[in-house]
Design an enzyme around this catalytic site. Sequence first.
Site, PDB file in Angstrom:
ATOM      1  CG  HIS A   1       6.290   1.013   6.421  1.00 42.05           C
ATOM      2  ND1 HIS A   1       5.572   0.680   5.295  1.00 42.05           N
ATOM      3  CD2 HIS A   1       7.110  -0.039   6.670  1.00 42.05           C
ATOM      4  CE1 HIS A   1       5.939  -0.513   4.872  1.00 42.05           C
ATOM      5  NE2 HIS A   1       6.867  -0.974   5.689  1.00 42.05           N
TER       6      HIS A   1
ATOM      7  CE  LYS B   1       5.867   9.077  -1.054  1.00 52.64           C
ATOM      8  NZ  LYS B   1       4.539   8.867  -1.655  1.00 52.64           N
TER       9      LYS B   1
ATOM     10  CG  ASP C   1       6.001  -8.490   3.777  1.00 55.03           C
ATOM     11  OD1 ASP C   1       6.749  -9.408   4.166  1.00 55.03           O
ATOM     12  OD2 ASP C   1       5.026  -8.091   4.437  1.00 55.03           O
TER      13      ASP C   1
ATOM     14  N   GLY D   1       4.674  -6.250  -0.208  1.00 54.27           N
ATOM     15  CA  GLY D   1       5.338  -5.170  -0.936  1.00 54.27           C
ATOM     16  C   GLY D   1       5.910  -5.583  -2.272  1.00 54.27           C
TER      17      GLY D   1
ATOM     18  NE  ARG E   1       1.214   1.458  -8.262  1.00 57.66           N
ATOM     19  CZ  ARG E   1       2.483   1.495  -7.895  1.00 57.66           C
ATOM     20  NH1 ARG E   1       2.984   2.609  -7.422  1.00 57.66           N
ATOM     21  NH2 ARG E   1       3.252   0.435  -8.003  1.00 57.66           N
TER      22      ARG E   1
ATOM     23  CG  ASN F   1      -4.729   8.208 -13.255  1.00 56.72           C
ATOM     24  OD1 ASN F   1      -4.560   9.197 -12.553  1.00 56.72           O
ATOM     25  ND2 ASN F   1      -5.318   7.113 -12.820  1.00 56.72           N
ATOM     26  CB  THR F   2       0.660  10.705 -12.751  1.00 50.40           C
ATOM     27  OG1 THR F   2       1.707  10.434 -11.811  1.00 50.40           O
ATOM     28  CG2 THR F   2       0.509  12.209 -12.909  1.00 50.40           C
TER      29      THR F   2
END
Length: 596
Positions: free
Chosen positions: A35, A60, A180, A335, A445, A557-558
């Site tokens: 992924h 996604k 992870d 992760g 992000r 901020n998004t």
Amino acid sequence: MIILGYNGFSQVADLFARLYGHAPDGVDRHNLIGHDAAAALIIDGELVAAVEEERLNRNKKTSAFPRNAIRWCLEQAGLDYDDVDHFAFGWNHDNAYADTTVTAVAQAPLTAEEKLTVLTTFGELYLGALGRTALIEDFTRHTGYALPDHKLVTVPHHRAHLACGRTFAGLTDAAFLINDGQAERDSAIMGEIRNGKVEVFDRFTIDFGNSLAQLFGEITRYLGFVPNNDEYKVMGLAGFGTPPAPEDNPLLGNVVTLEDDGRYALALAHDRRGPRAYAELLDKLFDGHDGNRETFEFRVRLATAAQQLVEVVTAHQLRALAAATDLRDLIFEGGLALNCVNNTKLLEDLPFERIEVSFGASDPGVSIGAAAHVAQSHAAPLAHTSPYLGPEYDTEQIRTALTAHASAVTWEELPLDQIVERTAELLSGKTVIGWFQGRTEYGPRALGNRSILANPSYPDMKDIINHRVKHREPFRPFAPLVLEEDAPTVFDLGKKHRSPYMTFVFPVRPAYREQIAAATHVDATSRVQTLTDESNPLLARLLRAFTARTGVRCLINTSFNVAGEPIVCAPDDAVECFLGTDIDHLVIGTFLVTKR
């Protein structure tokens, strides 16, 4: 030397759906090897381009072969496949891995029929996707380039994570923790880098059956979210609760047991049902039943316990590492390193003086890391600190996208200085801005080039963006963007001096909690992104202009997307997202766009 790193298997989604029941539209749709498919290009030690496949194919966390990402990286540098010296893949399922797996199954306490069933499933996965022959066939099938065997370098997954962290940490000698869900065999490794040499301390290695990250993923599923995707929601929910004393946490002891030398063991390690085996145990420990699992109070109680579990177990690991090395700089990747609440506590409570977590800490980073690992084996690549590595679009490309939507939008083109001032003026009010500038940032992000911006001084701005724009849960917090020079004034940074990638959380100083109310979580903390004039000059200019008008030192901020969609990449993506939400204005390049 030219090295292209990549991650992604075209066959994995179909194989996992058929072999393990992970339907592409089901809750397990992201529980796949490979992924976060992506590609990255290093030329003579410099990282020149990187992009995630999801930004281009608009799926996604895709695990698909990154044909678009690879093609874009090569085109960006004016190269062809023949120009590349090495293609570095961020997994290494080699012959030794296959032999070990087959031997383990043969020696397992299973019936002959059960062993054959397991081996048949493993064989299909290995021959269809994981093995070297399958990798070369996959590459050739999707690119048309007959990849020579000698050009393919398969890099152990955790080593790729480590190489990514080394590239962005700016450290020479450092300890490291990689943790992870699962690499080839393990879920966590620790060790040190000294004089350029990597040493893994084998006694600290945790196998994948005892994966803390997979356990956290199962708790994510149990709470009604998507594992390997929504773990940050669990972290956010935990802020609404008060953690118990560790000895009173039902997960500590009943589910995870701490062992000597930084090790730990899960109660149902290697259960054939996989992580789903924990659902029944969670019901028992937390009195979960159909009448309460959906309630906010139940979710908060379990999320708080799960967050504390991660903090206690990771601190247990790192105390052992600190005792085994005199190095006091730490690289943390994998992760689990995206749990930014945990990252801050680890730094403040342990002997390490510096902890660095990159913007590619989770699996997007393995494409960069695979290329960096190969580069480091020849000569260390140049330190690179910019996350802005993806596609950029010129004025004519933006104008074409706007013209295609002319029936729905109107726009004006302004000089850059006026764009900054007009945007600052709009942000002074209760206005939501889609901000699209420069090269696409890399990683999960939005770091200011594909962002939604707003004024945090309006307490209801969080609800406005969650409900009207992002279409997501109302408890979700937002990150503040702050100039690095102002950050210590607004936030208690502790040992940190900067946080450019939103990988740490800090308490908001009491004097500023009201001023940035919409960017302050319920526990009075914020996941901060610090900014300098060098790291993002245009965004820094905007923030300075906004602060001059309002006295407010931060902006919300998004990420510029809606729930379930990748962050926008191209101008068409931005315009369509703008039209599909209640974003008030779109600032894209030198264009100020408004809905008709």
